[in-house]
Design an enzyme around this catalytic site. Structure first.
Site, mmCIF file in Angstrom:
data_model
loop_
_atom_site.group_PDB
_atom_site.id
_atom_site.type_symbol
_atom_site.label_atom_id
_atom_site.label_comp_id
_atom_site.label_asym_id
_atom_site.label_seq_id
_atom_site.Cartn_x
_atom_site.Cartn_y
_atom_site.Cartn_z
ATOM 1 N N LYS A 55 -52.414 84.058 42.792
ATOM 2 C CA LYS A 55 -52.780 82.696 42.400
ATOM 3 C C LYS A 55 -52.052 82.366 41.110
ATOM 4 O O LYS A 55 -51.890 83.220 40.247
ATOM 5 C CB LYS A 55 -54.306 82.628 42.181
ATOM 6 C CG LYS A 55 -54.834 81.293 41.646
ATOM 7 C CD LYS A 55 -54.745 80.211 42.705
ATOM 8 C CE LYS A 55 -55.404 78.913 42.237
ATOM 9 N NZ LYS A 55 -56.874 78.987 42.299
ATOM 10 N N LEU A 56 -51.627 81.111 40.973
ATOM 11 C CA LEU A 56 -50.875 80.713 39.794
ATOM 12 C C LEU A 56 -51.107 79.238 39.515
ATOM 13 O O LEU A 56 -51.280 78.450 40.437
ATOM 14 C CB LEU A 56 -49.377 80.949 40.030
ATOM 15 C CG LEU A 56 -48.519 81.232 38.802
ATOM 16 C CD1 LEU A 56 -48.888 82.564 38.180
ATOM 17 C CD2 LEU A 56 -47.045 81.229 39.173
ATOM 18 N N SER A 57 -51.107 78.875 38.252
ATOM 19 C CA SER A 57 -51.110 77.461 37.893
ATOM 20 C C SER A 57 -49.787 76.832 38.329
ATOM 21 O O SER A 57 -48.728 77.447 38.190
ATOM 22 C CB SER A 57 -51.269 77.296 36.377
ATOM 23 O OG SER A 57 -52.492 77.814 35.920
ATOM 24 N N THR A 107 -51.843 74.418 34.116
ATOM 25 C CA THR A 107 -51.588 73.014 34.424
ATOM 26 C C THR A 107 -52.375 72.122 33.473
ATOM 27 O O THR A 107 -51.905 71.054 33.077
ATOM 28 C CB THR A 107 -51.964 72.714 35.885
ATOM 29 O OG1 THR A 107 -51.263 73.629 36.743
ATOM 30 C CG2 THR A 107 -51.602 71.289 36.271
ATOM 31 N N ALA A 108 -53.572 72.563 33.096
ATOM 32 C CA ALA A 108 -54.397 71.787 32.166
ATOM 33 C C ALA A 108 -53.665 71.548 30.853
ATOM 34 O O ALA A 108 -53.653 70.425 30.327
ATOM 35 C CB ALA A 108 -55.716 72.517 31.915
ATOM 36 N N HIS A 145 -62.136 75.001 35.436
ATOM 37 C CA HIS A 145 -63.043 75.804 36.260
ATOM 38 C C HIS A 145 -64.472 75.260 36.175
ATOM 39 O O HIS A 145 -64.696 74.061 36.126
ATOM 40 C CB HIS A 145 -62.979 77.274 35.872
ATOM 41 C CG HIS A 145 -61.615 77.889 35.979
ATOM 42 N ND1 HIS A 145 -60.683 77.485 36.896
ATOM 43 C CD2 HIS A 145 -61.031 78.890 35.261
ATOM 44 C CE1 HIS A 145 -59.583 78.210 36.759
ATOM 45 N NE2 HIS A 145 -59.764 79.059 35.773
#
Length: 272
Positions: A55-57, A107-108, A145
């Site tokens: 999983k990755l941004s 990403t945030a 999250h």
């Protein structure tokens, strides 16, 4: 056959998505070894190419496109899913203020950098942000999250919803994270893994209660109500297949990153 290491976060949407695959409810083309880590740790590892499947941004993916390719399934993308900036009270601007952030590769953080300039980022693990803001260690926090569901408990207020800001600005859903496969796995195996992840998502959507104990085990003392709110927010049709609209959203995010010198253009396709 040696197990393939699969990295994902302990957040409910990831444990929900991978429950069936990790527990043998759906078939995998190769044995998998789950590695659960905070998303910013996974982002940093991807810069080294450490995990073959992770999983990755999306903001981090923009920096590793030559080494990784995104699966079409298993990602987090949608509307009403964006990160929030919160504080102890209303703020007119963030310039000059300390803002706790969950990592510079998320990403945030990329969205916050588009939205505001001149703030002072303080990098901490995402689950420490709300207490830091509440205790006055920083003036604001960038939350992701499950924190978007729990910040009122800390007496905090929303300053801006960066997801809503992105949607108003682009008309597109917000790409948060994807499942990436290292390109050296080969196209055949990568496509088989994509299908396995899609089946895992479909299984969880068809048997949601079956995944609850696994989500609880990794959910950092969250209530069942917050766990399900998390799943219902971040797991959607885009998690089964990113689709044409999702592809356009990711392409727009990458174009923004390239325009600011945060990522190099690449001729490689975004998705398998």
């Amino acid at each position: 056959m040696e197990a393939l290491r699969l990295g994902f976060s302990p957040c409910p949407n990831d444990t929900f998505i991978f429950y069936a695959l990790v527990h043998g409810r759906v078939e995998s083309p190769v044995p998998l070894e789950p590695v659960l880590e905070d998303v910013e740790t996974l982002n940093r590892w991807a810069l080294e190419g450490r995990l073959p499947l992770t999983k990755l941004s999306y903001a981090a993916y923009a920096q590793v496109r030559d080494r990784y390719v995104a699966l079409r399934s298993g990602g987090a993308l949608g509307r009403g899913v964006g990160p929030l900036v919160v504080a102890r009270g209303p703020l007119q601007a963030l310039e000059g203020l300390r803002v706790a952030v969950p990592g510079r590769h998320t990403t945030a953080y990329f969205l916050l950098s588009l939205y505001a300039q001149g703030f002072v980022p303080v990098e901490v693990r995402y689950d420490r942000i709300l207490p830091m803001v509440a205790q006055g260690e920083v003036e604001a926090g960038l939350i992701i999250h499950e924190s978007r569901f729990t910040y009122p408990r800390y007496g905090l207020v929303q300053v801006v919803d960066l997801g809503a800001w992105w949607e108003e600005r682009t008309g597109l859903p917000l790409p948060l994270g994807a499942i990436l496969a290292r390109r050296d796995l080969g196209e055949g195996l990568i496509r088989a893994l994509d299908e396995a992840v899609r089946r895992s998502v479909a299984y969880a959507l068809a048997h949601p209660e079956e995944a609850l104990d696994y989500m609880r085990a990794h959910a950092q003392e969250l209530s069942d109500e917050v766990i399900w709110a998390h799943v219902h927010t971040y797991v959607n049709a885009f998690s089964l297949d990113v689709g044409e609209e999702g592809e356009r959203a990711v392409a727009r995010l990458f174009a923004e990153a390239e325009a600011r010198g945060l990522a190099a253009p690449s001729p490689r396709p975004l998705f398998v």
